[in-house]
Motif scaffolding. Structure first.
Motif, short mmCIF file in Angstrom:
data_model
loop_
_atom_site.label_atom_id
_atom_site.label_comp_id
_atom_site.label_asym_id
_atom_site.label_seq_id
_atom_site.Cartn_x
_atom_site.Cartn_y
_atom_site.Cartn_z
N GLU A 183 37.48 15.36 -78.63
CA GLU A 183 38.84 14.83 -78.56
C GLU A 183 39.72 15.55 -77.55
N SER A 184 39.55 16.86 -77.44
CA SER A 184 40.41 17.64 -76.56
C SER A 184 40.33 17.14 -75.12
N ARG A 185 39.15 16.65 -74.75
CA ARG A 185 38.94 16.23 -73.37
C ARG A 185 39.67 14.94 -73.03
N ILE A 186 40.01 14.16 -74.02
CA ILE A 186 40.67 12.89 -73.72
C ILE A 186 42.11 12.84 -74.21
N ALA A 187 42.56 13.92 -74.84
CA ALA A 187 43.88 13.90 -75.47
C ALA A 187 45.00 13.55 -74.47
N GLY A 188 44.96 14.20 -73.29
CA GLY A 188 46.03 13.99 -72.30
C GLY A 188 46.10 12.54 -71.82
N PRO A 189 45.02 12.04 -71.23
CA PRO A 189 45.05 10.65 -70.73
C PRO A 189 45.32 9.63 -71.84
N LEU A 190 44.83 9.88 -73.03
CA LEU A 190 45.02 8.93 -74.13
C LEU A 190 46.49 8.88 -74.54
N SER A 191 47.12 10.03 -74.53
CA SER A 191 48.53 10.09 -74.88
C SER A 191 49.37 9.30 -73.86
N GLU A 192 49.05 9.46 -72.58
CA GLU A 192 49.78 8.70 -71.54
C GLU A 192 49.54 7.20 -71.69
N LEU A 193 48.27 6.85 -71.94
CA LEU A 193 47.93 5.44 -72.12
C LEU A 193 48.71 4.85 -73.29
N SER A 194 48.76 5.61 -74.38
CA SER A 194 49.47 5.16 -75.56
C SER A 194 50.96 4.94 -75.25
N GLY A 195 51.54 5.84 -74.47
CA GLY A 195 52.95 5.70 -74.08
C GLY A 195 53.21 4.44 -73.28
N ARG A 196 52.22 4.02 -72.48
CA ARG A 196 52.40 2.83 -71.65
C ARG A 196 52.14 1.54 -72.40
N HIS A 197 51.58 1.62 -73.61
CA HIS A 197 51.23 0.40 -74.36
C HIS A 197 51.82 0.44 -75.77
N PRO A 198 53.14 0.32 -75.86
CA PRO A 198 53.79 0.45 -77.17
C PRO A 198 53.38 -0.63 -78.17
N GLY A 199 52.88 -1.76 -77.71
CA GLY A 199 52.48 -2.82 -78.64
C GLY A 199 51.06 -2.65 -79.17
N VAL A 200 50.44 -1.53 -78.80
CA VAL A 200 49.06 -1.29 -79.23
C VAL A 200 48.98 0.07 -79.90
N GLU A 201 48.42 0.09 -81.11
CA GLU A 201 48.18 1.37 -81.78
C GLU A 201 46.85 1.91 -81.29
N ILE A 202 46.87 3.15 -80.81
CA ILE A 202 45.63 3.74 -80.31
C ILE A 202 45.28 4.95 -81.17
N GLY A 203 44.18 4.87 -81.87
CA GLY A 203 43.75 5.96 -82.74
C GLY A 203 42.53 6.64 -82.17
N SER A 204 42.49 7.95 -82.32
CA SER A 204 41.36 8.73 -81.80
C SER A 204 40.65 9.37 -82.99
N TYR A 205 39.38 9.04 -83.18
CA TYR A 205 38.65 9.53 -84.35
C TYR A 205 37.41 10.31 -83.92
N PRO A 206 37.51 11.64 -83.99
CA PRO A 206 36.34 12.43 -83.61
C PRO A 206 35.26 12.26 -84.67
N MET A 207 34.03 12.19 -84.23
CA MET A 207 32.91 12.14 -85.18
C MET A 207 32.49 13.57 -85.48
N GLU A 208 31.80 13.73 -86.59
CA GLU A 208 31.26 15.04 -86.95
C GLU A 208 30.38 15.55 -85.80
N PRO A 209 30.72 16.70 -85.17
CA PRO A 209 29.87 17.16 -84.06
C PRO A 209 28.51 17.61 -84.59
N GLU A 210 27.47 17.21 -83.89
CA GLU A 210 26.11 17.60 -84.30
C GLU A 210 25.48 18.42 -83.20
#
Lengths: 241, 241
Positions: A183-210
């Motif tokens: 998740e840490s690797r995509i947090a920045g760009p995802l946050s910006e994307l989310s800011g640009r698309h207020p009509g879309v809920e964007i959730g980030s769900y990390p899977m159990e690391p194996e």
């Protein structure tokens, strides 16, 4: 997809000492979420509470003004720990009365009625019973409150019977993408994307690391197919990792 | 069995759009119930709420005065939809600050810290982090509030780390009996029995009827072994059916 472009919201009250004690695994939440969702009604909140009249009344009172619909499951059997109807009646200031519809269905099926059957024929004054495929287990409705059974199989039949009378909201559409990144690797760009698309809920769900392999699922949700497609399209064009 | 003869009570706030949407099945509730229960702490209420700062703050505020402890799970990762700490800080009127303990653990493991790592080192001012076996994922504590991860595996390690610092309550003992009878058949005697044993909670759980075969499980719960034994003994002597 239908409705006026907005989803409706519902609250669910799961009445059950047996869930809170860890004895029973709740199976209502995901089922209600999916079936209400198909009608454009989103689950906004779930409360799992004890078989206690004060708790039951307070939860229903809190949710009935906040949500288009409130559903309760559990506590409507014939035994001393089945307190839902009395508790909601007390909280609403409404009398508990026998329902002619239920009484006559019971009489037809069982003949002379025991005290327990009479007890199970009760509804809230000014409300009504909603017949379902299980003839002896109608849902009970009062205003925007639907009182259902604790048995999963019975609660599901009751919800099926109730669904056609609920208003339709806009169905939430969703799309997801899986990335082999933490998740840490995509947090920045995802946050910006989310800011640009207020009509879309964007959730980030990390899977159990194996064993050092990371995966994150990104879920996009919107009632608008166009907005959803725009956000997902932009996401697909990002250079991540 | 220990404590002052009374159980303590806790509230659990599950923060998760993914549970409310039906995408994910909650697995926190039963695990928390059982492990807190072993320390004499009972789950009094669970709220499953959206990833929304106002909802998160309101739920924690409502529960922290009612219960000895409040636990939250979820929303503490590095992405834009991880809002738990800020939301609780805002509700409490408490600043969000970086924790020296977490920062130094992160520096030791990762060297120079990215903005995402710094974000994940935050706690509430006046609170503290509780180290756990997963070195980079401490629990966060402020007063009687414990902020844990959404990942089941991580939340469980965090709760294990937190348990020894929680007060002990009286452990609830339970006993159950299975009867091949419908609930209606035992409602009367069970209600009278319950009235005669106020120190024992008696729950009646009908099983899914199969092909006309009925079964009801009666569960007795008490913090007193003597009271429990007395109620179960009297039940065993009843002529039911």
């Amino acid at each position: 997809m239908s409705g006026d472009g907005e989803s409706l919201w519902a609250g669910l009250v799961v009445i059950g000492d047996e869930v809170l004690s860890g004895r029973t695994q709740d199976v209502h939440v995901s089922w209600f979420a999916r079936h209400l969702g198909e009608r454009g009604i989103r689950l906004g909140e779930v409360r799992v509470i004890r078989d206690d009249p004060g708790e039951i009344g307070a939860a229903v009172e809190a949710l009935r003004f906040r949500y288009a619909y409130v559903f309760t499951t559990g506590g409507i059997g014939p035994t001393h720990d089945d307190r839902t109807i009395d508790a909601i009646g007390a909280a609403l200031g409404v009398a508990v009365v026998e329902d002619e519809l239920i009484l006559s269905a019971f009489r037809e099926r069982f003949g002379e009625l025991t005290a327990e059957r009479r007890r199970m024929s009760r509804i809230l004054e000014g409300g009504r019973s909603v017949p379902c495929s299980l003839a002896t287990a109608p849902a009970i409705c009062w205003g925007n409150i639907y009182i259902l059974a604790g048995f999963p199989r019975v609660a599901r039949e009751q919800l099926r019977a109730v669904l056609p009378e609920l208003r339709r909201g806009a169905v939430v559409l969703s799309e997801s993408r899986s990335l082999m990144l933490g998740e840490s690797r995509i947090a920045g760009p995802l946050s910006e994307l989310s800011g640009r698309h207020p009509g879309v809920e964007i959730g980030s769900y990390p899977m159990e690391p194996e064993a050092g392999v990371y995966e994150t699922v990104v879920v996009f949700r919107s009632v608008s197919e166009d907005l959803l497609r725009a956000a997902v399209g932009e996401f697909d064009g990002l250079q991540l990792g």
